[in-house]
Write a protein that holds these residues in place. Structure first.
Motif, PDB file in Angstrom:
ATOM      1  N   LYS A 203       0.826  -1.215   0.000  1.00  0.00           N
ATOM      2  CA  LYS A 203       0.000   0.000   0.000  1.00  0.00           C
ATOM      3  C   LYS A 203       0.861   1.267   0.000  1.00  0.00           C
ATOM      4  CE  LYS A 203      -0.728   0.699   4.991  1.00  0.00           C
ATOM      5  NZ  LYS A 203      -1.753   0.915   6.043  1.00  0.00           N
ATOM      6  N   TYR A 204       2.054   1.174   0.571  1.00  0.00           N
ATOM      7  CA  TYR A 204       2.959   2.334   0.596  1.00  0.00           C
ATOM      8  C   TYR A 204       3.471   2.648  -0.806  1.00  0.00           C
ATOM      9  CZ  TYR A 204       2.832   1.340   5.581  1.00  0.00           C
ATOM     10  OH  TYR A 204       2.404   1.106   6.859  1.00  0.00           O
ATOM     11  N   ASP A 205       3.757   1.610  -1.555  1.00  0.00           N
ATOM     12  CA  ASP A 205       4.196   1.779  -2.942  1.00  0.00           C
ATOM     13  C   ASP A 205       3.075   2.405  -3.776  1.00  0.00           C
ATOM     14  OD1 ASP A 205       6.011   1.485  -5.111  1.00  0.00           O
ATOM     15  OD2 ASP A 205       4.990  -0.347  -5.734  1.00  0.00           O
ATOM     16  N   LEU A 206       1.853   1.953  -3.551  1.00  0.00           N
ATOM     17  CA  LEU A 206       0.691   2.535  -4.235  1.00  0.00           C
ATOM     18  C   LEU A 206       0.568   4.019  -3.919  1.00  0.00           C
ATOM     19  CD1 LEU A 206      -2.077   2.429  -5.733  1.00  0.00           C
ATOM     20  CD2 LEU A 206      -3.085   1.700  -3.557  1.00  0.00           C
ATOM     21  N   LEU A 207       0.668   4.373  -2.648  1.00  0.00           N
ATOM     22  CA  LEU A 207       0.576   5.776  -2.235  1.00  0.00           C
ATOM     23  C   LEU A 207       1.698   6.604  -2.837  1.00  0.00           C
ATOM     24  CD1 LEU A 207      -0.673   7.989  -0.396  1.00  0.00           C
ATOM     25  CD2 LEU A 207       0.933   7.230   1.383  1.00  0.00           C
ATOM     26  N   ASP A 208       2.940   6.124  -2.704  1.00  0.00           N
ATOM     27  CA  ASP A 208       4.097   6.888  -3.192  1.00  0.00           C
ATOM     28  C   ASP A 208       4.034   7.124  -4.695  1.00  0.00           C
ATOM     29  OD1 ASP A 208       5.140   7.067  -0.666  1.00  0.00           O
ATOM     30  OD2 ASP A 208       6.531   5.389  -0.894  1.00  0.00           O
ATOM     31  N   LYS A 209       3.656   6.096  -5.448  1.00  0.00           N
ATOM     32  CA  LYS A 209       3.614   6.246  -6.909  1.00  0.00           C
ATOM     33  C   LYS A 209       2.507   7.193  -7.344  1.00  0.00           C
ATOM     34  CE  LYS A 209       5.978   1.991  -8.202  1.00  0.00           C
ATOM     35  NZ  LYS A 209       5.873   0.603  -8.699  1.00  0.00           N
ATOM     36  N   ASN A 210       1.380   7.169  -6.633  1.00  0.00           N
ATOM     37  CA  ASN A 210       0.304   8.095  -6.956  1.00  0.00           C
ATOM     38  C   ASN A 210       0.707   9.536  -6.659  1.00  0.00           C
ATOM     39  OD1 ASN A 210      -2.578   7.084  -7.828  1.00  0.00           O
ATOM     40  ND2 ASN A 210      -1.675   5.443  -6.609  1.00  0.00           N
ATOM     41  N   ILE A 211       1.374   9.744  -5.546  1.00  0.00           N
ATOM     42  CA  ILE A 211       1.846  11.080  -5.203  1.00  0.00           C
ATOM     43  C   ILE A 211       2.914  11.540  -6.194  1.00  0.00           C
ATOM     44  CG2 ILE A 211       3.143  12.427  -3.502  1.00  0.00           C
ATOM     45  CD1 ILE A 211       1.691  10.877  -1.313  1.00  0.00           C
ATOM     46  N   ASP A 212       3.866  10.664  -6.500  1.00  0.00           N
ATOM     47  CA  ASP A 212       4.928  11.006  -7.456  1.00  0.00           C
ATOM     48  C   ASP A 212       4.347  11.414  -8.806  1.00  0.00           C
ATOM     49  OD1 ASP A 212       6.855  10.424  -5.584  1.00  0.00           O
ATOM     50  OD2 ASP A 212       7.325   8.437  -6.381  1.00  0.00           O
ATOM     51  N   ASN A 213       3.398  10.627  -9.307  1.00  0.00           N
ATOM     52  CA  ASN A 213       2.813  10.915 -10.619  1.00  0.00           C
ATOM     53  C   ASN A 213       2.028  12.227 -10.614  1.00  0.00           C
ATOM     54  OD1 ASN A 213       3.842   8.557 -11.726  1.00  0.00           O
ATOM     55  ND2 ASN A 213       2.002   7.363 -11.282  1.00  0.00           N
ATOM     56  N   MET A 214       1.292  12.476  -9.531  1.00  0.00           N
ATOM     57  CA  MET A 214       0.500  13.702  -9.456  1.00  0.00           C
ATOM     58  C   MET A 214       1.404  14.936  -9.398  1.00  0.00           C
ATOM     59  SD  MET A 214      -2.566  14.874  -9.574  1.00  0.00           S
ATOM     60  CE  MET A 214      -3.559  13.411  -9.249  1.00  0.00           C
TER      61      MET A 214
END
Length: 203
Positions: A55-66
């Motif tokens: 779930k941390y990877d999901l959060l980080d990648k979404n934040i990075d992309n945004m």
């Protein structure tokens, strides 16, 4: 075949982002499990782990992309994109508020009381970097500045973050163009001047 696969990947990632935002709003990130995410997104665990480690990877990648999309959309390419025409809002500010509007659910969730505290910190750091680069590029003679550069950077950054928070909390009752115009007036004329207050009024 590749196109269909890419579309499936994007659909899965979008579903997981929507699930993540919904669950953060519902119970906060710490309480979320991968099982919660897969059930909310209506996918199986194997599909989740094909895209993300946890779930941390999901959060980080979404934040990075945004944040990457934000920078690519908003960062000015020339002086005209910062200043704009007389009487009109800064094109840079228009792009900023339009981007926030188009991704309102993401920003509202991340910056809410149940949101991710590190997101706003990262947003502040990135904005400071962009503002610093803009000053370096367009203010050729640093010694002509009347205020220290770091003070100007912090003032502008926190003013923008504050307005974004206010706008989201007020359910975006004003249009992106209106918010951009207000910010432009304050940025280029000063907060007191926009209120009609001048130094001579206090004499």
């Amino acid at each position: 075949m590749t196109v269909n696969k890419d579309l499936r990947i994007k659909k899965t990632q979008r579903s997981l982002q929507e699930a993540l935002l919904a669950l953060i709003n519902e119970k906060g990130f710490d309480a979320i499990s991968v099982k919660d995410l897969t059930e909310q997104a209506e996918i199986n665990r194997a599909t989740f782990y094909r895209h993300y480690l946890d779930k941390y990877d999901l959060l980080d990648k979404n934040i990075d992309n945004m944040l990457l999309d934000l920078g690519n959309t908003v960062i000015p390419k020339n002086m005209n994109e910062i200043i704009g025409k007389d009487g009109e809002p800064s094109p840079m500010y228009v792009k900023l508020f339009e981007f926030i509007f188009e991704n309102a659910s993401f920003f509202r969730t991340m910056m809410s009381k149940n949101g991710i505290s590190s997101f706003q910190y990262r947003l502040i750091v990135i904005m400071k970097d962009y503002i610093s680069m803009a000053i370096d590029e367009f203010q050729q003679q640093q010694n002509s500045m009347h205020t220290q550069k770091e003070i100007v950077i912090n003032y502008i950054t926190y003013a923008i973050i504050g307005l974004i928070n206010y706008w989201l909390e007020s359910d975006m009752k004003y249009s992106p163009q209106h918010m951009a115009k207000q910010l432009s007036d304050i940025a280029f004329s000063g907060p007191l001047s926009t209120l009609g207050i001048t130094k001579k009024d206090n004499r």
